[in-house]
Design a protein around this motif. Structure first.
Motif, PDB file in Angstrom:
ATOM      1  N   SER A   1      21.928   2.900   7.769  1.00 23.21           N
ATOM      2  CA  SER A   1      22.447   3.395   6.451  1.00 23.21           C
ATOM      3  C   SER A   1      22.531   5.101   6.380  1.00 23.21           C
ATOM      4  O   SER A   1      21.590   5.504   6.867  1.00 23.21           O
ATOM      5  CB  SER A   1      21.826   2.822   5.410  1.00 23.21           C
TER       6      SER A   1
ATOM      7  N   HIS B   1      25.276  -3.889   2.203  1.00 17.78           N
ATOM      8  CA  HIS B   1      25.644  -2.397   2.726  1.00 17.78           C
ATOM      9  C   HIS B   1      26.862  -2.309   3.475  1.00 17.78           C
ATOM     10  O   HIS B   1      27.385  -1.061   3.528  1.00 17.78           O
ATOM     11  CB  HIS B   1      24.537  -2.554   4.180  1.00 17.78           C
TER      12      HIS B   1
ATOM     13  N   ALA C   1      13.316  -5.277   4.133  1.00 16.12           N
ATOM     14  CA  ALA C   1      13.008  -5.121   5.650  1.00 16.12           C
ATOM     15  C   ALA C   1      11.689  -5.806   6.180  1.00 16.12           C
ATOM     16  O   ALA C   1      11.865  -6.247   7.155  1.00 16.12           O
ATOM     17  CB  ALA C   1      12.955  -3.614   5.764  1.00 16.12           C
TER      18      ALA C   1
ATOM     19  N   ILE D   1      22.051  -8.661   2.147  1.00 16.57           N
ATOM     20  CA  ILE D   1      21.529  -7.267   2.508  1.00 16.57           C
ATOM     21  C   ILE D   1      22.875  -6.652   3.410  1.00 16.57           C
ATOM     22  O   ILE D   1      23.211  -5.490   3.089  1.00 16.57           O
ATOM     23  CB  ILE D   1      20.351  -7.491   3.333  1.00 16.57           C
TER      24      ILE D   1
ATOM     25  N   ILE E   1      14.217  -2.256  -0.801  1.00 16.55           N
ATOM     26  CA  ILE E   1      14.772  -2.175   0.495  1.00 16.55           C
ATOM     27  C   ILE E   1      13.516  -2.324   1.338  1.00 16.55           C
ATOM     28  O   ILE E   1      13.649  -3.218   2.450  1.00 16.55           O
ATOM     29  CB  ILE E   1      15.318  -0.834   0.573  1.00 16.55           C
TER      30      ILE E   1
ATOM     31  N   SER F   1      22.273  -2.940   9.334  1.00 21.76           N
ATOM     32  CA  SER F   1      22.920  -2.287   8.530  1.00 21.76           C
ATOM     33  C   SER F   1      21.903  -1.438   7.588  1.00 21.76           C
ATOM     34  O   SER F   1      22.262  -0.509   7.248  1.00 21.76           O
ATOM     35  CB  SER F   1      23.682  -3.447   7.439  1.00 21.76           C
ATOM     36  N   ILE F   2      20.719  -1.858   7.717  1.00 20.29           N
ATOM     37  CA  ILE F   2      19.596  -1.099   6.933  1.00 20.29           C
ATOM     38  C   ILE F   2      19.329   0.085   7.742  1.00 20.29           C
ATOM     39  O   ILE F   2      19.184   1.288   7.383  1.00 20.29           O
ATOM     40  CB  ILE F   2      18.705  -1.862   6.485  1.00 20.29           C
TER      41      ILE F   2
END
Length: 532
Positions: free
Chosen positions: A164, A115, A136, A111, A132, A160-161
């Motif tokens: 984004s 990203h 998460a 992940i 996603i 990073s999620i």
């Protein structure tokens, strides 16, 4: 003067490691080191990375490729398209989580690196929105870890999620009490990004609030009020709708006023609350009835916290009746926990029964004293009778001593003796050998022993008569010790038969057997060598 360091050899070594046949792990570290040193990276790295994936198909290998590619420039779309391939290998758990087979580290690595690559390539990660969310969910569920490496990977992946530029996943959580009542009428939910930060210009709507038991909907499309003190908090006054008591499932959605923000996880978020109430106990009646006829011999109506003193014997029944109502509406309540406890005042032995509904909005406890004596160990005496009522939706559970009753059973008995070792160490358990069986008279034993030894005597006589050839007997210390050891073992077997137990015999056998084995081996080896 600053120290002058020559990196030419290091650069040459790192560049030579990026070659056909090298693992993705090796190329990842080599390219990372060259990039940190500001040195040029071999031009064919991307082709070598994709070539290495033909022999390596693990999530870690893909993570190495994605991270390495994020350090490069040029057309990264070919590598970026591989994100979809590795995501397809993830395992789904309970339709809520996605993870790779080896657990947290490969999942977080893929992940995070994917990203990073998406940011450099300026392409949206080839991961579906629902996946996603499930990734998460998995990462947040594993945030409590004892490993520093795992913790750093979780932080990097979640960050990073959350940061984004292609989407903003949000989390919805109930921050107020799960219980709703006239004293706590407002529920509060917190809507934040995955790092706990505020998401600007959000509108939170309660799509439905549904009673879990009867599926009744009490509201629809109700916008929550933003908190004046915390922009992440949104409030809903649920109690003003006068909901029935019970558990409710509230479905929430969130939208952003900013067109450039794409929210994930903002639909069908659920929180569960319960509407509670205060109860009142009414129509409490304690009766003594005839066991056979059912005639009421004594009747007492009580109001909390009063208590009545009674006597009853095995010819009678002890009965308690009561009703549970909502103190606000005076309607009958069904409680999950309605117990009557009888506690012996002398021994503290307690017996607990369930009070059952009788179908007339009344709870009833009926004790047939003559038939239930075994529950009390037949021990007559004075008992305290407690009424215990509770439920998840009742705000004021009850424990009320409503009677002091003297019970007389048909067969009076002493209380069971307490275990003296209940709170102390029990006596040590020692192994006891079986007592030896009675032996025959010594004359009989001696006679049969002689019969057993007679063949040995006959053997010796025959050896003398035919002339035994003992010329090959090795005259050495090892041969002598070997035969002495063999004889000692036979003597030990005899002692085992006469007086020793198995453990003592094994102890002595280990002492005698080892030198006998060594001497026997040396003796046989010398005989074999002499024959050659």
């Amino acid at each position: 003067m600053p120290c002058q360091v020559s990196w030419s050899e290091a650069e040459s070594l790192l560049s030579s490691a990026v070659k056909s046949g090298a693992t993705t792990h090796t190329m990842f570290h080599s390219v990372t080191a060259l990039n940190n040193l500001g040195k040029p990276v071999p031009k064919d790295v991307l082709n070598l990375l994709t070539e290495a994936l033909k022999t390596e198909d693990s999530p870690f290998a893909y993570a190495n490729v994605f991270y390495t590619a994020s350090l490069l420039t040029g057309d990264l779309k070919k590598v970026h398209d591989l994100i979809e391939d590795i995501v397809a290998q993830a395992d789904e758990i309970n339709e809520e989580y996605l993870q790779f087979e080896s657990g947290l580290r490969p999942t977080a690595s893929v992940i995070y690196s994917s990203h990073l690559l998406s940011v450099v390539a300026n392409l949206k990660p080839a991961i579906a929105d629902d996946k996603i969310i499930k990734f998460a969910n998995y990462l947040l569920a594993r945030k409590h870890t004892t490993s520093i490496i795992d913790a750093s990977l979780v932080i990097c992946a979640v960050h990073s999620i959350a940061t984004s530029k292609f989407y903003t996943p949000i989390a919805v959580a109930l921050t107020s009490s799960v219980s709703v009542s006239d004293k706590s009428p407002v529920i509060s939910v917190k809507v934040v990004d995955l790092l706990g930060g505020a998401v600007e210009k959000l509108t939170v709507v309660a799509e439905t609030a549904r009673h879990i038991t009867d599926n009744a909907v009490i509201l629809s499309k109700k916008t929550l009020t933003p908190s004046k003190t915390d922009v992440t908090q949104h409030e809903l006054d649920l109690y003003q709708l006068k909901p029935a008591i019970g558990f409710y499932r509230i479905v929430l959605s969130a939208t952003s006023a900013r067109e450039d923000v794409k929210l994930l996880g903002n639909q069908d978020a659920e929180v569960k609350v319960k509407v509670i109430t205060r109860m009142a106990i009414k129509n409490v009646e304690v009766l003594i009835q005839d066991r056979e006829q059912g005639t009421v011999l004594k009747s007492h109506k009580l109001v909390q916290p009063n208590k009545v003193t009674l006597e009853a014997d095995y010819h009678q029944k002890f009965v308690v009746k009561f009703s549970i109502v909502d103190s606000a509406t005076d309607k009958f309540l069904h409680a999950h926990q309605t117990f009557v406890r009888l506690l012996n005042q002398k021994t503290n032995h307690e017996v607990i029964y369930v009070a059952e509904e009788d179908g007339q909005e009344t709870y009833k406890f009926d004790l047939n004293i003559g038939l239930k004596g075994k529950d009390f160990n037949g021990l007559s005496g004075r008992y305290l009778v407690d009424l215990i009522v509770g439920d998840a939706i009742i705000e004021n559970p009850l424990s009320w001593t409503l009677a002091d009753v003297k019970l007389t059973f048909s067969d009076d008995a002493t209380p069971p003796a307490s275990d003296p070792y209940l709170y102390s160490a029990k006596p040590e358990i020692k192994h006891m050998f079986r007592e030896p069986e009675k032996r025959p008279p010594s004359t009989v034993s001696a006679f049969f022993t002689g019969l057993v030894l007679l063949p040995v005597l006959i053997l010796l006589v025959l050896w003398i008569m035919i002339g035994v050839n003992v010329s090959n007997f090795p005259l050495s210390l090892f041969a002598l010790m070997f035969h002495i050891g063999i004889g000692a073992i036979f003597v030990l077997y005899g002692l085992y038969f006469l007086r020793l137990n198995m453990f003592e015999t094994l102890k002595y056998l280990s002492i005698i057997g080892l030198p006998t084995f060594i001497c026997g081996h040396r003796t046989l080896s010398s005989i074999a060598a002499r024959r050659k």
